[in-house]
Motif scaffolding. Structure first.
Motif, PDB file in Angstrom:
ATOM      1  N   LEU A 183     -41.731  66.242  65.241  1.00  0.00           N
ATOM      2  CA  LEU A 183     -41.089  65.981  66.542  1.00  0.00           C
ATOM      3  C   LEU A 183     -42.160  65.627  67.559  1.00  0.00           C
ATOM      4  CD1 LEU A 183     -38.585  69.006  66.666  1.00  0.00           C
ATOM      5  CD2 LEU A 183     -38.043  66.615  66.105  1.00  0.00           C
ATOM      6  N   HIS A 184     -41.878  64.589  68.328  1.00  0.00           N
ATOM      7  CA  HIS A 184     -42.864  64.097  69.301  1.00  0.00           C
ATOM      8  C   HIS A 184     -42.290  64.201  70.715  1.00  0.00           C
ATOM      9  CE1 HIS A 184     -45.141  61.832  66.102  1.00  0.00           C
ATOM     10  NE2 HIS A 184     -43.947  61.806  65.554  1.00  0.00           N
ATOM     11  N   GLY A 185     -42.607  65.247  71.421  1.00  0.00           N
ATOM     12  CA  GLY A 185     -42.269  65.329  72.848  1.00  0.00           C
ATOM     13  C   GLY A 185     -40.796  65.194  73.170  1.00  0.00           C
ATOM     14  N   ILE A 186     -39.957  66.012  72.529  1.00  0.00           N
ATOM     15  CA  ILE A 186     -38.499  65.925  72.757  1.00  0.00           C
ATOM     16  C   ILE A 186     -38.074  66.807  73.934  1.00  0.00           C
ATOM     17  CG2 ILE A 186     -36.214  66.268  71.742  1.00  0.00           C
ATOM     18  CD1 ILE A 186     -37.828  64.130  70.300  1.00  0.00           C
ATOM     19  N   SER A 187     -37.309  66.221  74.819  1.00  0.00           N
ATOM     20  CA  SER A 187     -36.740  66.980  75.943  1.00  0.00           C
ATOM     21  C   SER A 187     -35.231  66.744  75.984  1.00  0.00           C
ATOM     22  CB  SER A 187     -37.337  66.510  77.279  1.00  0.00           C
ATOM     23  OG  SER A 187     -38.733  66.674  77.275  1.00  0.00           O
ATOM     24  N   LEU A 188     -34.499  67.788  76.309  1.00  0.00           N
ATOM     25  CA  LEU A 188     -33.061  67.626  76.519  1.00  0.00           C
ATOM     26  C   LEU A 188     -32.574  68.754  77.415  1.00  0.00           C
ATOM     27  CD1 LEU A 188     -31.416  69.957  74.708  1.00  0.00           C
ATOM     28  CD2 LEU A 188     -31.915  68.386  72.851  1.00  0.00           C
ATOM     29  N   ALA A 189     -31.396  68.563  77.995  1.00  0.00           N
ATOM     30  CA  ALA A 189     -30.800  69.609  78.828  1.00  0.00           C
ATOM     31  C   ALA A 189     -29.286  69.510  78.713  1.00  0.00           C
ATOM     32  CB  ALA A 189     -31.228  69.429  80.279  1.00  0.00           C
ATOM     33  N   VAL A 190     -28.630  70.664  78.685  1.00  0.00           N
ATOM     34  CA  VAL A 190     -27.167  70.681  78.669  1.00  0.00           C
ATOM     35  C   VAL A 190     -26.648  71.702  79.679  1.00  0.00           C
ATOM     36  CG1 VAL A 190     -26.416  69.811  76.421  1.00  0.00           C
ATOM     37  CG2 VAL A 190     -27.310  72.118  76.586  1.00  0.00           C
ATOM     38  N   GLU A 191     -25.456  71.372  80.181  1.00  0.00           N
ATOM     39  CA  GLU A 191     -24.803  72.221  81.176  1.00  0.00           C
ATOM     40  C   GLU A 191     -23.571  72.872  80.548  1.00  0.00           C
ATOM     41  OE1 GLU A 191     -26.440  72.574  83.765  1.00  0.00           O
ATOM     42  OE2 GLU A 191     -27.756  70.838  83.593  1.00  0.00           O
ATOM     43  N   PRO A 192     -23.024  73.912  81.170  1.00  0.00           N
ATOM     44  CA  PRO A 192     -21.823  74.556  80.618  1.00  0.00           C
ATOM     45  C   PRO A 192     -20.704  73.531  80.378  1.00  0.00           C
ATOM     46  CG  PRO A 192     -22.702  75.863  82.417  1.00  0.00           C
ATOM     47  CD  PRO A 192     -23.502  74.584  82.388  1.00  0.00           C
ATOM     48  N   GLY A 193     -20.081  73.629  79.205  1.00  0.00           N
ATOM     49  CA  GLY A 193     -18.944  72.752  78.909  1.00  0.00           C
ATOM     50  C   GLY A 193     -19.321  71.345  78.493  1.00  0.00           C
ATOM     51  N   GLU A 194     -20.620  71.065  78.492  1.00  0.00           N
ATOM     52  CA  GLU A 194     -21.054  69.705  78.147  1.00  0.00           C
ATOM     53  C   GLU A 194     -21.290  69.601  76.649  1.00  0.00           C
ATOM     54  OE1 GLU A 194     -24.220  66.437  79.819  1.00  0.00           O
ATOM     55  OE2 GLU A 194     -24.844  68.522  79.730  1.00  0.00           O
ATOM     56  N   VAL A 195     -20.935  68.455  76.068  1.00  0.00           N
ATOM     57  CA  VAL A 195     -21.211  68.214  74.650  1.00  0.00           C
ATOM     58  C   VAL A 195     -22.260  67.105  74.555  1.00  0.00           C
ATOM     59  CG1 VAL A 195     -20.273  67.534  72.428  1.00  0.00           C
ATOM     60  CG2 VAL A 195     -18.868  68.890  73.996  1.00  0.00           C
ATOM     61  N   LEU A 196     -23.393  67.465  73.966  1.00  0.00           N
ATOM     62  CA  LEU A 196     -24.470  66.498  73.755  1.00  0.00           C
ATOM     63  C   LEU A 196     -24.542  66.198  72.264  1.00  0.00           C
ATOM     64  CD1 LEU A 196     -27.053  64.917  74.632  1.00  0.00           C
ATOM     65  CD2 LEU A 196     -28.322  67.042  74.245  1.00  0.00           C
ATOM     66  N   GLY A 197     -24.270  64.967  71.903  1.00  0.00           N
ATOM     67  CA  GLY A 197     -24.363  64.574  70.497  1.00  0.00           C
ATOM     68  C   GLY A 197     -25.780  64.162  70.152  1.00  0.00           C
ATOM     69  N   ASP A 205     -17.367  59.733  70.158  1.00  0.00           N
ATOM     70  CA  ASP A 205     -16.759  58.903  71.177  1.00  0.00           C
ATOM     71  C   ASP A 205     -15.765  59.695  72.021  1.00  0.00           C
ATOM     72  OD1 ASP A 205     -16.413  56.501  72.464  1.00  0.00           O
ATOM     73  OD2 ASP A 205     -14.682  55.951  71.233  1.00  0.00           O
ATOM     74  N   THR A 206     -15.057  60.630  71.371  1.00  0.00           N
ATOM     75  CA  THR A 206     -14.036  61.361  72.123  1.00  0.00           C
ATOM     76  C   THR A 206     -14.560  62.676  72.699  1.00  0.00           C
ATOM     77  OG1 THR A 206     -13.250  62.446  70.120  1.00  0.00           O
ATOM     78  CG2 THR A 206     -12.118  60.428  70.771  1.00  0.00           C
ATOM     79  N   ILE A 207     -15.575  63.252  72.088  1.00  0.00           N
ATOM     80  CA  ILE A 207     -15.966  64.598  72.525  1.00  0.00           C
ATOM     81  C   ILE A 207     -17.301  64.640  73.267  1.00  0.00           C
ATOM     82  CG2 ILE A 207     -17.188  65.389  70.449  1.00  0.00           C
ATOM     83  CD1 ILE A 207     -15.866  68.055  70.724  1.00  0.00           C
ATOM     84  N   ALA A 208     -18.213  63.725  72.939  1.00  0.00           N
ATOM     85  CA  ALA A 208     -19.574  63.852  73.485  1.00  0.00           C
ATOM     86  C   ALA A 208     -19.664  63.249  74.887  1.00  0.00           C
ATOM     87  CB  ALA A 208     -20.576  63.168  72.565  1.00  0.00           C
ATOM     88  N   ASP A 209     -20.202  64.021  75.808  1.00  0.00           N
ATOM     89  CA  ASP A 209     -20.443  63.492  77.148  1.00  0.00           C
ATOM     90  C   ASP A 209     -21.643  62.554  77.130  1.00  0.00           C
ATOM     91  OD1 ASP A 209     -18.491  65.169  78.751  1.00  0.00           O
ATOM     92  OD2 ASP A 209     -19.595  66.699  77.637  1.00  0.00           O
ATOM     93  N   ARG A 210     -22.622  62.902  76.314  1.00  0.00           N
ATOM     94  CA  ARG A 210     -23.826  62.075  76.149  1.00  0.00           C
ATOM     95  C   ARG A 210     -24.249  62.156  74.695  1.00  0.00           C
ATOM     96  NH1 ARG A 210     -28.304  64.464  78.326  1.00  0.00           N
ATOM     97  NH2 ARG A 210     -27.139  66.350  78.780  1.00  0.00           N
ATOM     98  N   VAL A 211     -25.008  61.167  74.279  1.00  0.00           N
ATOM     99  CA  VAL A 211     -25.547  61.168  72.924  1.00  0.00           C
ATOM    100  C   VAL A 211     -27.024  60.832  73.011  1.00  0.00           C
ATOM    101  CG1 VAL A 211     -25.475  59.987  70.677  1.00  0.00           C
ATOM    102  CG2 VAL A 211     -23.346  60.470  71.891  1.00  0.00           C
ATOM    103  N   GLU A 236     -38.843  60.897  67.348  1.00  0.00           N
ATOM    104  CA  GLU A 236     -38.889  60.514  68.766  1.00  0.00           C
ATOM    105  C   GLU A 236     -37.487  60.285  69.281  1.00  0.00           C
ATOM    106  OE1 GLU A 236     -41.591  57.527  70.164  1.00  0.00           O
ATOM    107  OE2 GLU A 236     -42.804  57.777  68.366  1.00  0.00           O
ATOM    108  N   MET A 237     -37.277  60.617  70.552  1.00  0.00           N
ATOM    109  CA  MET A 237     -35.997  60.305  71.149  1.00  0.00           C
ATOM    110  C   MET A 237     -36.064  58.862  71.641  1.00  0.00           C
ATOM    111  SD  MET A 237     -33.870  62.083  74.155  1.00  0.00           S
ATOM    112  CE  MET A 237     -34.682  61.211  75.438  1.00  0.00           C
ATOM    113  N   ILE A 238     -35.277  57.988  71.013  1.00  0.00           N
ATOM    114  CA  ILE A 238     -35.402  56.570  71.351  1.00  0.00           C
ATOM    115  C   ILE A 238     -34.312  56.101  72.305  1.00  0.00           C
ATOM    116  CG2 ILE A 238     -36.647  55.959  69.243  1.00  0.00           C
ATOM    117  CD1 ILE A 238     -33.947  54.777  68.212  1.00  0.00           C
ATOM    118  N   ALA A 239     -33.263  56.884  72.491  1.00  0.00           N
ATOM    119  CA  ALA A 239     -32.221  56.484  73.447  1.00  0.00           C
ATOM    120  C   ALA A 239     -31.400  57.697  73.815  1.00  0.00           C
ATOM    121  CB  ALA A 239     -31.314  55.417  72.835  1.00  0.00           C
ATOM    122  N   GLU A 240     -30.848  57.651  75.016  1.00  0.00           N
ATOM    123  CA  GLU A 240     -29.955  58.722  75.463  1.00  0.00           C
ATOM    124  C   GLU A 240     -28.982  58.149  76.476  1.00  0.00           C
ATOM    125  OE1 GLU A 240     -31.700  61.930  77.593  1.00  0.00           O
ATOM    126  OE2 GLU A 240     -29.888  63.133  77.487  1.00  0.00           O
ATOM    127  N   GLY A 241     -27.721  58.536  76.356  1.00  0.00           N
ATOM    128  CA  GLY A 241     -26.742  58.045  77.318  1.00  0.00           C
ATOM    129  C   GLY A 241     -25.354  58.123  76.735  1.00  0.00           C
TER     130      GLY A 241
END
Ligand SMILES: Nc1ncnc2c1ncn2[C@@H]1O[C@H](COP(=O)(O)OP(=O)(O)OP(=O)(O)O)[C@@H](O)[C@H]1O
Length: 245
Positions: free
Chosen positions: A22-36, A202-208, A215-220
């Motif tokens: 893993l190379h420098g991965i960052s992420l954050a989630v809030e209550p009730g949020e689904v991150l795929g 598509d139906t459940i994730a707020d972000r992917v 490496e994290m190559i995309a997020e949104g």
């Protein structure tokens, strides 16, 4: 300064077997949020969960939960705080009844949880199996439900779920998807979901977010990242959900 996220990691690096996984991965989630989280085989998705859940210490970087640095806390302490994790393969204890497994789960918590707590958790996932059933005789769906009951009775605030539909048939997948929706959208539990089914994301994730070679190559939003040239390249002849794991 903005308020801290419910759960986050910052600049996580992990080395395994002499390689940087893993190379420098960052992420954050809030209550009730689904991150795929999606990514090709070997991208590092499960390894990231090893770090987030406390099974593997990162080489560098930090993990925060409710404003507290939990990077040094082992898995069981994170679990007590409210960080739950499910695994691709639902492994249940051998030689124990469902009732014994639930009791052990209640007693692993301090102060001890009550049968009402496990009934509450079982109700959320519609786990209705006689207490004397041997846990290792359960089919995959009920194994997953048993393990979810053990997690939910602790009232987790975040669930790290690694391919929760693995080993399920279509009708069971629909049921499990609905359970995840209820947990996130009605109980306000944050879910980080390793998943390759685009239709669910598509139906459940707020972000992917997309991992490739650690490496994290995309997020949104899913529709945005699926047209991202780096994501298409990572999947090589990417065509919707095919080939994504
Ligand atoms: N204990 C380990 N020791 C050495 N290398 C490891 C270890 N665990 C995983 N790896 C390597 O780390 C990389 C990432 O693996 P990981 O299982 O995290 O990927 P993944 O994205 O979850 O893949 P999959 O979709 O196949 O489950 C792979 O190259 C894998 O071989």
């Amino acid at each position: 300064m903005p308020p801290a996220s419910l759960f986050s990691c910052s600049d996580i690096t992990l080395d395994l077997g002499g390689r940087t996984i893993l190379h420098g991965i960052s992420l954050a989630v809030e209550p009730g949020e689904v991150l795929g989280i999606i990514g090709p085989n070997g991208a590092g998705k499960t390894s990231l969960f090893e770090v987030l859940s406390g099974r593997m210490p990162p080489k560098s970087g930090s993990v925060h939960y409710e404003g507290r640095d939990i990077t040094a806390l082992p898995l069981h302490q994170r679990a007590r705080l409210g960080v739950g994790r499910t695994y691709q393969t639902p492994v249940v204890p051998e030689g124990m009844t469902v009732g014994q497994v639930l009791k052990a789960a209640r007693q692993a918590y301090r102060p001890y949880l009550t049968p009402d707590d496990s009934e509450w958790g079982a109700g959320l996932v519609a786990f209705h199996v006689p207490a004397l059933t041997m846990a290792d005789q359960l089919e995959t769906l009920n194994r997953r439900k048993l393990l979810m009951t053990c997690l939910l009775m602790r009232r987790p605030k975040i669930l790290l779920m690694d391919e929760p539909a693995a080993g399920l048939i279509n009708s069971e997948i629909d049921e499990f998807d609905e359970i995840m929706r209820v947990l996130a959208k009605e109980l306000n539990i944050a879910i980080v979901l390793i998943e390759h089914r685009m239709e669910l994301l598509d139906t459940i994730a707020d972000r992917v977010m997309v991992l490739d070679a650690g490496e994290m190559i995309a997020e949104g939003r899913l529709d945005q990242i699926l047209v991202d040239p780096r994501v298409k390249a990572a999947y090589f002849e990417f065509e919707g959900a095919e080939g994504v794991h």
